[in-house]
Scaffold this active site. Structure first.
Site, mmCIF file in Angstrom:
data_model
loop_
_atom_site.group_PDB
_atom_site.id
_atom_site.type_symbol
_atom_site.label_atom_id
_atom_site.label_comp_id
_atom_site.label_asym_id
_atom_site.label_seq_id
_atom_site.Cartn_x
_atom_site.Cartn_y
_atom_site.Cartn_z
ATOM 1 N N ASN A 1 45.645 35.057 37.525
ATOM 2 C CA ASN A 1 44.322 35.596 37.203
ATOM 3 C C ASN A 1 44.331 36.064 35.742
ATOM 4 O O ASN A 1 44.988 37.046 35.412
ATOM 5 C CB ASN A 1 44.032 36.760 38.162
ATOM 6 C CG ASN A 1 42.681 37.403 37.927
ATOM 7 O OD1 ASN A 1 42.037 37.167 36.906
ATOM 8 N ND2 ASN A 1 42.255 38.231 38.864
ATOM 9 N N CYS B 1 36.424 40.689 34.871
ATOM 10 C CA CYS B 1 36.622 39.256 35.163
ATOM 11 C C CYS B 1 35.317 38.461 35.112
ATOM 12 O O CYS B 1 35.343 37.232 35.076
ATOM 13 C CB CYS B 1 37.285 39.081 36.522
ATOM 14 S SG CYS B 1 38.875 39.898 36.623
ATOM 15 N N HIS C 1 35.809 32.107 39.072
ATOM 16 C CA HIS C 1 36.861 32.933 38.474
ATOM 17 C C HIS C 1 38.142 32.707 39.289
ATOM 18 O O HIS C 1 38.124 32.693 40.518
ATOM 19 C CB HIS C 1 36.436 34.402 38.515
ATOM 20 C CG HIS C 1 37.555 35.338 38.222
ATOM 21 N ND1 HIS C 1 38.382 35.177 37.130
ATOM 22 C CD2 HIS C 1 38.019 36.436 38.894
ATOM 23 C CE1 HIS C 1 39.282 36.134 37.130
ATOM 24 N NE2 HIS C 1 39.089 36.898 38.188
HETATM 25 O O1 UT7 Z 1 39.990 39.497 39.317
HETATM 26 C C1 UT7 Z 1 39.407 40.524 40.026
HETATM 27 C C2 UT7 Z 1 39.265 40.164 41.386
HETATM 28 N N1 UT7 Z 1 40.491 40.392 42.123
HETATM 29 C C3 UT7 Z 1 40.669 39.779 43.257
HETATM 30 O O2 UT7 Z 1 39.858 38.975 43.618
HETATM 31 C C4 UT7 Z 1 41.851 40.131 44.127
HETATM 32 C C5 UT7 Z 1 41.370 40.246 45.553
HETATM 33 N N2 UT7 Z 1 42.427 40.540 46.515
HETATM 34 C C6 UT7 Z 1 43.414 39.645 46.796
HETATM 35 O O3 UT7 Z 1 43.509 38.611 46.210
HETATM 36 C C7 UT7 Z 1 44.337 39.979 47.943
HETATM 37 O O4 UT7 Z 1 43.851 41.092 48.653
HETATM 38 C C8 UT7 Z 1 45.797 40.268 47.493
HETATM 39 C C9 UT7 Z 1 46.451 38.999 47.025
HETATM 40 C C10 UT7 Z 1 45.809 41.312 46.399
HETATM 41 C C11 UT7 Z 1 46.623 40.807 48.675
HETATM 42 O O5 UT7 Z 1 46.588 39.857 49.740
HETATM 43 P P1 UT7 Z 1 46.290 40.345 51.222
HETATM 44 O O6 UT7 Z 1 46.409 39.176 52.101
HETATM 45 O O7 UT7 Z 1 44.991 41.083 51.197
HETATM 46 O O8 UT7 Z 1 47.516 41.303 51.503
HETATM 47 P P2 UT7 Z 1 47.487 42.845 51.875
HETATM 48 O O9 UT7 Z 1 47.057 43.680 50.737
HETATM 49 O O10 UT7 Z 1 46.781 43.018 53.191
HETATM 50 O O11 UT7 Z 1 49.034 43.119 52.133
HETATM 51 C C12 UT7 Z 1 49.718 42.489 53.246
HETATM 52 C C13 UT7 Z 1 51.164 42.903 53.179
HETATM 53 C C14 UT7 Z 1 51.383 44.398 53.028
HETATM 54 O O12 UT7 Z 1 52.501 44.757 53.811
HETATM 55 P P3 UT7 Z 1 52.298 45.408 55.278
HETATM 56 O O13 UT7 Z 1 51.498 46.652 55.056
HETATM 57 O O14 UT7 Z 1 51.555 44.377 56.079
HETATM 58 O O15 UT7 Z 1 53.702 45.640 55.718
HETATM 59 C C15 UT7 Z 1 51.714 44.570 51.571
HETATM 60 O O16 UT7 Z 1 52.520 45.717 51.332
HETATM 61 O O17 UT7 Z 1 51.785 42.305 52.041
HETATM 62 C C16 UT7 Z 1 52.500 43.309 51.303
HETATM 63 N N3 UT7 Z 1 52.524 42.911 49.893
HETATM 64 C C17 UT7 Z 1 53.468 42.106 49.393
HETATM 65 N N4 UT7 Z 1 54.545 41.527 49.948
HETATM 66 C C18 UT7 Z 1 55.309 40.751 49.161
HETATM 67 C C19 UT7 Z 1 51.639 43.221 48.911
HETATM 68 N N5 UT7 Z 1 52.007 42.626 47.763
HETATM 69 C C20 UT7 Z 1 53.132 41.928 48.026
HETATM 70 C C21 UT7 Z 1 53.972 41.123 47.262
HETATM 71 N N6 UT7 Z 1 55.044 40.538 47.862
HETATM 72 N N7 UT7 Z 1 53.742 40.864 45.956
#
Ligand code: UT7
Length: 329
Positions: free
Chosen positions: A286, A123, A256
């Site tokens: 993204n 990225c 980005h």
């Molecule tokens: O381009 C390269 C750079 N990439 C990035 O910058 C991405 C960086 N990371 C992020 O943007 C975020 O970490 C994410 C958007 C990927 C995830 O957001 P988050 O607030 O960190 O969520 P999380 O991973 O802590 O997940 C929270 C909950 C989990 O459920 P539990 O364990 O709390 O029950 C996940 O299983 O959200 C759940 N979850 C979803 N729920 C509904 C994960 N993906 C989804 C989804 N829909 N698509």
């Protein structure tokens, strides 16, 4: 005789996205059919993404790169034969060999002796590619460069993994960079730390006529999030310091476009009003190396970015790689 200092300036921008727009709601319905639960509410709240564009199976990354490049060349209003350097930043090339840059050089019927190569910095690829092109121009190796970020990231997505497949989209952006006596690219910094390879990767490789290992993207979202917030602030300050500038002098921040929460955090840390940050993540998702030139082109075409404005671009991605550049447009 001493030579006058030489800079590189952006003289044209272009971009494209494939025609197939998929809203969060549509994606949620597709995933539900596979037994995967997600929602427009979750995706919007956690990422700021509302829709993305997916290429059809018969579209190649070089097709998107070609359209974006033609648009940039048209905006630059130059003879394409004057291009003597092509750099394509991508993690999703058409093929292992030859490079996308060579494919694009041929598709555009550019001079058949220019320098052409791909940049794989995930990225951060466009920030890397622009910086290297600037250095080639300042070093008088070439005069006019086509710098492209192009991706069909959807080919790497596992649609059974809701934590990654809702985040990404396809597209391409391009700029024409030309030697100038006026400052264009003012400062830039590039970094990488290969100790974080496992938090964002596509580990599969081609071997023995087949793909060995996992060819889908895997990401530890929280780990990338924490690193990104930290690195993007640091690298922005580094680029400002190198340019002897303050954040208040930046007209437009183009981070980005991965997650609106990461982008807003950088903006706040730099004490820049949010209105000074360009946002396309809501509509494109993204698009990896394409996200910055896509956002740049959109704002140039709708008149928000004007000649004389000062822009900061910055990115972080797999590797991890990260970088920032300050540009006088
Ligand atoms: O381009 C390269 C750079 N990439 C990035 O910058 C991405 C960086 N990371 C992020 O943007 C975020 O970490 C994410 C958007 C990927 C995830 O957001 P988050 O607030 O960190 O969520 P999380 O991973 O802590 O997940 C929270 C909950 C989990 O459920 P539990 O364990 O709390 O029950 C996940 O299983 O959200 C759940 N979850 C979803 N729920 C509904 C994960 N993906 C989804 C989804 N829909 N698509």
């Amino acid at each position: 005789m001493t030579q006058r200092p030489l800079y590189s300036r952006i003289i044209g921008t272009g971009s494209t996205v494939p025609p197939n727009c998929v809203t969060n709601q549509e994606l949620a319905e597709r995933l539900a059919a596979r037994g995967i639960e997600t929602s427009d509410e979750w995706i919007t709240a956690r990422t700021g993404i509302r829709q993305r564009y997916f290429a059809t199976p018969d579209t190649m990354t070089s097709d998107l790169a070609l359209t974006a490049s033609k648009n940039a060349l048209c905006a630059a209003n130059i003879d394409p034969q004057s291009i003597d350097l092509v750099i394509v930043a991508t993690s999703t090339p058409d093929s292992v060999l030859p490079s996308m840059a060579c494919l694009l050089q041929h598709k555009l019927r550019l001079r058949n002796d220019c320098t052409a190569f791909d940049m794989q910095a995930a990225c951060t690829g466009f920030v890397y590619a622009l910086t290297i092109a600037d250095q080639c121009i300042r070093g008088r190796m070439c005069r006019t460069a086509l710098v492209v970020g192009a991706e069909i990231i959807s080919r790497l997505l596992d649609f059974d993994d809701r934590s990654t497949c809702v985040l990404f989209g396809d597209g391409a952006g391009a700029v024409v960079l030309q030697a100038s006596e006026q400052a264009g690219l003012i400062s830039s910094v590039l970094h990488a730390d290969g100790s974080h390879t496992d938090i964002l990767c596509v580990p599969g490789r081609v071997s023995g006529g087949a793909i060995c290992g996992q060819a889908f993207m895997s990401m530890d979202g929280q780990a990338v999030f924490k690193l990104a917030v930290n690195l993007l602030e640091k690298v922005a300050l580094e680029a400002l310091d190198k340019a002897h500038m303050r954040a208040a002098q930046i007209d437009w921040l183009i981070p980005h476009q991965a997650n609106i929460r990461i982008m807003q955090s950088t903006c706040r840390k730099l004490e820049l009003p949010l209105e000074h940050m360009l946002v396309t993540v809501d509509r494109h998702g993204n698009t990896s190396a394409a996200s910055i030139p896509l956002a740049l082109d959109e704002a140039v075409r709708d008149g928000r970015i004007a000649r004389g404005h000062t822009i900061m671009i910055e990115g972080v991605g797999s590797g991890v790689t990260w970088g920032a550049a300050i540009i006088r447009f």
